[in-house]
Motif scaffolding. Structure first.
Motif, short mmCIF file in Angstrom:
data_model
loop_
_atom_site.label_atom_id
_atom_site.label_comp_id
_atom_site.label_asym_id
_atom_site.label_seq_id
_atom_site.Cartn_x
_atom_site.Cartn_y
_atom_site.Cartn_z
N GLY A 139 0.81 -1.20 0.00
CA GLY A 139 0.00 0.00 0.00
C GLY A 139 0.85 1.26 0.00
O GLY A 139 1.86 1.35 0.70
N ALA A 140 0.42 2.24 -0.80
CA ALA A 140 1.15 3.50 -0.85
C ALA A 140 1.14 4.20 0.51
O ALA A 140 2.13 4.80 0.92
CB ALA A 140 0.54 4.41 -1.93
N ASP A 141 0.01 4.11 1.22
CA ASP A 141 -0.08 4.75 2.54
C ASP A 141 0.89 4.09 3.53
O ASP A 141 1.50 4.77 4.36
CB ASP A 141 -1.51 4.65 3.08
CG ASP A 141 -2.47 5.54 2.31
OD1 ASP A 141 -2.00 6.45 1.60
OD2 ASP A 141 -3.69 5.32 2.40
N LEU A 142 1.03 2.77 3.42
CA LEU A 142 1.95 2.06 4.31
C LEU A 142 3.39 2.48 4.03
O LEU A 142 4.17 2.77 4.96
CB LEU A 142 1.80 0.55 4.14
CG LEU A 142 2.75 -0.33 4.95
CD1 LEU A 142 2.56 -0.10 6.44
CD2 LEU A 142 2.54 -1.81 4.60
N VAL A 166 1.73 -14.22 12.79
CA VAL A 166 1.81 -12.78 12.97
C VAL A 166 2.44 -12.46 14.32
O VAL A 166 2.00 -12.96 15.35
CB VAL A 166 0.40 -12.13 12.88
CG1 VAL A 166 0.49 -10.63 13.12
CG2 VAL A 166 -0.22 -12.42 11.53
N THR A 167 3.49 -11.66 14.28
CA THR A 167 4.14 -11.23 15.51
C THR A 167 4.15 -9.71 15.56
O THR A 167 4.15 -9.05 14.53
CB THR A 167 5.59 -11.75 15.60
OG1 THR A 167 6.33 -11.28 14.45
CG2 THR A 167 5.62 -13.26 15.63
N VAL A 168 4.12 -9.17 16.77
CA VAL A 168 4.17 -7.72 16.96
C VAL A 168 5.61 -7.34 17.28
O VAL A 168 6.21 -7.89 18.21
CB VAL A 168 3.23 -7.28 18.10
CG1 VAL A 168 3.33 -5.76 18.31
CG2 VAL A 168 1.79 -7.66 17.77
N ILE A 203 3.82 -6.74 6.24
CA ILE A 203 3.46 -5.87 7.35
C ILE A 203 1.98 -5.52 7.21
O ILE A 203 1.54 -5.01 6.17
CB ILE A 203 4.31 -4.59 7.36
CG1 ILE A 203 5.79 -4.94 7.58
CG2 ILE A 203 3.83 -3.63 8.45
CD1 ILE A 203 6.71 -3.74 7.48
N GLU A 204 1.19 -5.80 8.24
CA GLU A 204 -0.25 -5.58 8.16
C GLU A 204 -0.57 -4.10 8.33
O GLU A 204 0.05 -3.38 9.11
CB GLU A 204 -0.97 -6.40 9.23
CG GLU A 204 -0.86 -7.90 9.02
CD GLU A 204 -1.72 -8.68 9.99
OE1 GLU A 204 -2.24 -8.07 10.96
OE2 GLU A 204 -1.88 -9.90 9.79
N GLU A 205 -1.54 -3.65 7.55
CA GLU A 205 -2.02 -2.26 7.66
C GLU A 205 -3.22 -2.22 8.59
O GLU A 205 -3.93 -3.20 8.76
CB GLU A 205 -2.40 -1.74 6.28
CG GLU A 205 -1.23 -1.66 5.29
CD GLU A 205 -1.62 -0.95 4.01
OE1 GLU A 205 -1.79 0.29 4.06
OE2 GLU A 205 -1.76 -1.64 2.99
N PRO A 206 -3.46 -1.05 9.21
CA PRO A 206 -2.64 0.17 9.14
C PRO A 206 -1.46 0.09 10.10
O PRO A 206 -1.48 -0.68 11.07
CB PRO A 206 -3.61 1.26 9.56
CG PRO A 206 -4.53 0.58 10.53
CD PRO A 206 -4.68 -0.84 10.01
N LEU A 207 -0.45 0.89 9.80
CA LEU A 207 0.71 0.98 10.69
C LEU A 207 0.29 1.69 11.98
O LEU A 207 -0.53 2.61 11.96
CB LEU A 207 1.83 1.75 10.01
CG LEU A 207 3.24 1.60 10.57
CD1 LEU A 207 3.73 0.18 10.36
CD2 LEU A 207 4.19 2.57 9.87
N GLY A 208 0.83 1.26 13.11
CA GLY A 208 0.51 1.91 14.37
C GLY A 208 0.97 3.36 14.39
O GLY A 208 1.78 3.78 13.57
N PRO A 209 0.44 4.15 15.32
CA PRO A 209 0.85 5.56 15.41
C PRO A 209 2.33 5.69 15.72
O PRO A 209 2.91 4.80 16.35
CB PRO A 209 -0.01 6.11 16.55
CG PRO A 209 -0.40 4.92 17.37
CD PRO A 209 -0.51 3.78 16.39
N PRO A 210 2.97 6.78 15.28
CA PRO A 210 4.40 6.96 15.55
C PRO A 210 4.68 6.94 17.05
O PRO A 210 3.92 7.48 17.85
CB PRO A 210 4.70 8.34 14.95
CG PRO A 210 3.62 8.57 13.95
CD PRO A 210 2.41 7.89 14.50
N GLY A 211 5.76 6.29 17.43
CA GLY A 211 6.13 6.19 18.83
C GLY A 211 7.15 7.23 19.22
O GLY A 211 7.27 8.29 18.60
N ALA A 212 7.92 6.91 20.24
CA ALA A 212 8.91 7.85 20.77
C ALA A 212 10.05 8.05 19.77
O ALA A 212 10.35 7.18 18.96
CB ALA A 212 9.47 7.33 22.09
#
Length: 325
Positions: A139-142, A166-168, A203-212
């Motif tokens: 995906g382009a968004d990913l 699937v692993t996190v 990598i599954e979409e959507p990507l999580g929010p940006p972290g630290a």
């Protein structure tokens, strides 16, 4: 007035070319004083361009995110490069990009002067896409979200589909690398405390929010592309082959690719080829087809498979000789 307008266009072009500029850098490029830079920045703001400023000694300027996309300033070579890239992207492996690329190309072609439009049209008329085995789409968004995390040095949490399901994974993204068929992310895996290479299509979409935010680490290798080449041509496969070609690297390199295997010089007359596969027969044919004398260093199971392939080729030659003599 003409001098001021030309300087504003030059200032806008500089702000678009790089993320951050100090006032002194802009003044040097424009050959004006800092007060003039500040006045010109205010003029751009009055015209609707969101220019952000950071005060202080280490402060500077950057083109911010606005309600509307500001016009891009492109020279002739940049305009042609963008047009050709958009046309190529219309048949690429990024899901959802084709339609947007076609729309953007149509808008750009309307703005191109005739001398440039003819160059782009010549490329279109002379180019034919050859359908082939397409790689998995991403995906382009990913891709955009991962690229932004690389740029902003932000940790991200990935849901990645691997051999164990699937692993996190919490990672510090470093670079996106792509081959003609696939996209890969090179990142520091926080839990593994090591560098890892992830296929972006897994990598599954959507990507999580940006972290630290994180402090960038030294890359796994000076050549990130070489690191990915090693990762994708060895680790995922059941068989790992090391083959010594009796030919210089300069001769063998044009007959292979970073996605097929890793090539390293040994001396002026030999080079080492490392590759992986789930089939020993595929490895045997792939190595033999290079067209150079070689010896198998490992695995030993590859040698009898090479004999089998040799015998099959001998039988094919014998049958062909009887048929055509």
């Amino acid at each position: 007035m003409l001098e001021t307008s030309a300087r504003l266009l030059r200032l806008l072009s500089l702000l678009q070319a790089r993320t951050d500029w100090t006032g002194a850098e802009l003044a040097g490029r424009l050959r004006v004083g800092l007060r003039t830079v500040r006045r010109d920045v205010e003029r751009l703001r009055e015209l609707g361009y969101p220019v952000d400023a950071t005060p202080g000694v280490a402060g500077g300027y950057r083109l911010g995110v606005g309600a509307a996309l500001p016009p891009l300033l492109l020279d002739d070579e940049e305009a042609v490069a963008v047009a050709i890239s958009l046309r190529t992207a219309a048949t690429g492996s990024v899901a959802g990009l084709e339609e947007g690329a076609v729309r953007a190309l149509a808008k750009l072609q309307q703005l191109l002067p005739s001398r440039l439009r003819h160059r782009v049209e010549a490329f279109r008329a002379a180019t034919v896409a050859l359908p082939g085995a397409a790689g998995p789409e991403v995906g382009a968004d990913l891709l955009a979200a991962i690229a932004a995390a690389c740029r902003d040095l932000r940790r991200v949490r990935l849901r990645h589909r691997g051999r164990d399901g699937v692993t996190v994974r919490e990672v510090e993204p470093h670079r996106l690398v792509h081959t003609p068929r696939r996209w890969y992310l090179v990142a520091w895996d926080v839990a593994k405390d090591d560098w890892r290479t992830f296929r972006v299509d897994r990598i599954e979409e959507p990507l999580g929010p940006p972290g630290a935010r994180f402090t960038p680490r030294l890359p796994p290798e000076e050549d990130v592309a070489a690191h990915v080449s090693h990762a994708i041509t060895s680790a995922p496969y059941a068989y790992q082959a090391r083959v010594l070609f009796h030919a210089p690297l300069e001769a063998v390199a044009p007959r292979t690719s970073p996605a097929a295997g890793r090539l390293e010089p040994v001396d002026a007359r030999t080079c080492l080829f490392t590759a992986g596969s789930n089939s020993l027969h595929e490895l045997a044919v792939h190595v033999a087809a290079k067209g150079f004398d070689f010896e198998v260093l490992e695995p030993p199971e590859l040698v009898p498979v090479l004999r089998e392939v040799r015998d099959r080729l001998d039988r094919a030659v014998s049958r062909g000789t009887r048929r055509w003599r």
